[in-house]
Scaffold this active site. Sequence first.
Site, PDB file in Angstrom:
ATOM      1  N   LYS A 115       0.923  -1.180   0.014  1.00 39.37           N
ATOM      2  CA  LYS A 115       0.025   0.138   0.080  1.00 39.37           C
ATOM      3  C   LYS A 115       0.922   1.408  -0.127  1.00 39.37           C
ATOM      4  O   LYS A 115       0.619   2.401  -0.599  1.00 39.37           O
ATOM      5  CB  LYS A 115      -0.821   0.087   1.187  1.00 39.37           C
ATOM      6  CG  LYS A 115      -2.091  -1.188   1.119  1.00 39.37           C
ATOM      7  CD  LYS A 115      -2.974  -0.740   2.317  1.00 39.37           C
ATOM      8  CE  LYS A 115      -3.968  -2.272   2.082  1.00 39.37           C
ATOM      9  NZ  LYS A 115      -4.982  -2.073   3.254  1.00 39.37           N
ATOM     10  N   ASP A 167      -9.856   2.131   2.710  1.00 44.22           N
ATOM     11  CA  ASP A 167      -9.861   1.705   4.225  1.00 44.22           C
ATOM     12  C   ASP A 167     -10.664   2.839   4.985  1.00 44.22           C
ATOM     13  O   ASP A 167     -11.794   2.438   5.860  1.00 44.22           O
ATOM     14  CB  ASP A 167      -8.669   1.378   4.707  1.00 44.22           C
ATOM     15  CG  ASP A 167      -8.226   0.087   3.992  1.00 44.22           C
ATOM     16  OD1 ASP A 167      -9.057  -0.872   3.667  1.00 44.22           O
ATOM     17  OD2 ASP A 167      -6.966  -0.251   4.259  1.00 44.22           O
TER      18      ASP A 167
HETATM   19  P1  NAP Z   1      -0.516  -3.390  11.252  1.00 40.07           P
HETATM   20  O1  NAP Z   1      -0.077  -2.080  10.315  1.00 40.07           O
HETATM   21  O2  NAP Z   1       0.645  -4.465  11.373  1.00 40.07           O
HETATM   22  O3  NAP Z   1      -0.619  -2.465  12.805  1.00 40.07           O
HETATM   23  C1  NAP Z   1      -0.823  -3.679  13.606  1.00 40.07           C
HETATM   24  C2  NAP Z   1      -1.396  -2.887  14.882  1.00 40.07           C
HETATM   25  O4  NAP Z   1      -1.514  -3.775  15.857  1.00 40.07           O
HETATM   26  C3  NAP Z   1      -0.170  -1.798  15.565  1.00 40.07           C
HETATM   27  O5  NAP Z   1      -0.910  -0.703  16.177  1.00 40.07           O
HETATM   28  C4  NAP Z   1       0.530  -2.549  16.516  1.00 40.07           C
HETATM   29  O6  NAP Z   1       0.894  -1.921  17.427  1.00 40.07           O
HETATM   30  C5  NAP Z   1      -0.727  -3.357  17.174  1.00 40.07           C
HETATM   31  N1  NAP Z   1      -0.557  -4.471  17.742  1.00 40.07           N
HETATM   32  C6  NAP Z   1      -0.121  -5.578  17.163  1.00 40.07           C
HETATM   33  N2  NAP Z   1       0.157  -6.659  18.339  1.00 40.07           N
HETATM   34  C7  NAP Z   1      -0.199  -6.084  19.419  1.00 40.07           C
HETATM   35  C8  NAP Z   1       0.046  -6.561  20.720  1.00 40.07           C
HETATM   36  N3  NAP Z   1       0.112  -7.831  20.852  1.00 40.07           N
HETATM   37  N4  NAP Z   1      -0.420  -5.730  21.787  1.00 40.07           N
HETATM   38  C9  NAP Z   1      -0.819  -4.385  21.360  1.00 40.07           C
HETATM   39  N5  NAP Z   1      -0.738  -4.035  20.113  1.00 40.07           N
HETATM   40  C10 NAP Z   1      -0.570  -4.775  19.033  1.00 40.07           C
HETATM   41  O7  NAP Z   1      -1.846  -4.017  10.706  1.00 40.07           O
HETATM   42  P2  NAP Z   1      -3.105  -3.402  10.398  1.00 40.07           P
HETATM   43  O8  NAP Z   1      -3.075  -3.607   8.632  1.00 40.07           O
HETATM   44  O9  NAP Z   1      -3.018  -1.897  10.697  1.00 40.07           O
HETATM   45  O10 NAP Z   1      -4.175  -4.153  10.855  1.00 40.07           O
HETATM   46  C11 NAP Z   1      -4.647  -4.384  12.304  1.00 40.07           C
HETATM   47  C12 NAP Z   1      -6.083  -4.989  12.301  1.00 40.07           C
HETATM   48  O11 NAP Z   1      -6.726  -4.438  11.571  1.00 40.07           O
HETATM   49  C13 NAP Z   1      -5.871  -6.387  11.979  1.00 40.07           C
HETATM   50  O12 NAP Z   1      -6.453  -7.261  12.782  1.00 40.07           O
HETATM   51  C14 NAP Z   1      -6.566  -6.450  10.292  1.00 40.07           C
HETATM   52  O13 NAP Z   1      -7.099  -7.779  10.150  1.00 40.07           O
HETATM   53  C15 NAP Z   1      -7.589  -5.397  10.708  1.00 40.07           C
HETATM   54  N6  NAP Z   1      -7.690  -4.697   9.316  1.00 40.07           N
HETATM   55  C16 NAP Z   1      -9.234  -4.683   9.197  1.00 40.07           C
HETATM   56  C17 NAP Z   1      -9.534  -4.229   8.120  1.00 40.07           C
HETATM   57  C18 NAP Z   1     -11.167  -4.249   7.657  1.00 40.07           C
HETATM   58  O14 NAP Z   1     -11.576  -4.068   6.500  1.00 40.07           O
HETATM   59  N7  NAP Z   1     -11.976  -4.352   8.571  1.00 40.07           N
HETATM   60  C19 NAP Z   1      -8.658  -3.461   7.089  1.00 40.07           C
HETATM   61  C20 NAP Z   1      -7.355  -3.678   7.429  1.00 40.07           C
HETATM   62  C21 NAP Z   1      -6.864  -4.227   8.555  1.00 40.07           C
HETATM   63  P3  NAP Z   1       2.553  -1.450  17.218  1.00 40.07           P
HETATM   64  O15 NAP Z   1       2.495  -0.100  16.619  1.00 40.07           O
HETATM   65  O16 NAP Z   1       3.051  -0.978  18.618  1.00 40.07           O
HETATM   66  O17 NAP Z   1       3.180  -2.616  16.709  1.00 40.07           O
END
Ligand code: NAP
Length: 296
Positions: free
Chosen positions: A81, A117
């Site tokens: 992205k 998104d």
């Molecule tokens: P990402 O860029 O990898 O970001 C992950 C986020 O989760 C960061 O804020 C990270 O914190 C935090 N995190 C990960 N493990 C953690 C833990 N053990 N304790 C506390 N915080 C934790 O991932 P993303 O793409 O943003 O996705 C995040 C979630 O949204 C996922 O579950 C994904 O499936 C979902 N999502 C949904 C949609 C939808 O359309 N509904 C679209 C995109 C994503 P740090 O910065 O400290 O690492």
Amino acid sequence: MILNGQRKTDVEIDAKTRLTGLLGSPVAHSLSPVMHNTAFQCLGIPYCYMAFDVPERALKTAVNGLKSLNARGWNVTMPDKTAMCALVDQCSPAAAIIGAVNTVVNESGILTGHMTDGSGFMKMLKENRVAVAGETVVLCGAGGAARAVAVQAALDGVKKLMIFNRSESKAAALADTVNRNTPCRAEAYALADQKTLQTSLLDAALLINGTKLGMAPETETSIIDTPQWLRPDMAVADLVYHPRETRLLKMARSRGCQTLGGLGMLLFQGAQAFELWTGRAMPVSVVAKQVFHMEV
Ligand code: NAP
């Protein structure tokens, strides 16, 4: 043909069919092909959607190929992205601020990058009558999805954004992006600062989980552990969609809050891309029923 009570038009793939698709790696489990192809078929319009497993190093070559073939547009999934931003000719205002693109529209060789998104999340709120303009919103997370949601919420009139993240520096960077580019005031905290999180929830209209906490297989994890911090008159949204109802949403439901699962955002981000490519509204209720087995 009648499918699940809806008229379904069989559209042949022929010489006029426009190509759309998904670039990223991995893409094999993506729901986007079935979402979009269901919608194209339902409306009887000449488009098709394919998933292409493209590693980041091959992204530029893939984009040039799609452009040469006059594809109508494509979605981009992680990890591409951010890289896609540099490969388009122009970006929508939100995509430019976020620094990431998940949807590209090809208009006679001119590529425009969008980030649906965030706009899909805001559309999902609107469809569920959750009004956040002029309100305080608490957002946990500062990764790719949270960043898109934060910027679009700020552009759409949220007054104050309280951002909590495991890594406080990433929350601070996101708050800085919001403060520099929108009228919204954003503040950043460590997710470990649960006392401030509890206080922030006293006057928030909406709590959003944009972290991976609660996502399978770690379904017992959550951004908060105390249901009493949630007020019955607030809404709680989770971006996580596997499971459909996270531990956070279960707590929120038990408190009487309006709850919004991640599948709604997934559906509406797709619907926004669909409209950008076709100029037609996605038949979201048909897609929700057939693809996600849910009502919208
Ligand atoms: P990402 O860029 O990898 O970001 C992950 C986020 O989760 C960061 O804020 C990270 O914190 C935090 N995190 C990960 N493990 C953690 C833990 N053990 N304790 C506390 N915080 C934790 O991932 P993303 O793409 O943003 O996705 C995040 C979630 O949204 C996922 O579950 C994904 O499936 C979902 N999502 C949904 C949609 C939808 O359309 N509904 C679209 C995109 C994503 P740090 O910065 O400290 O690492």
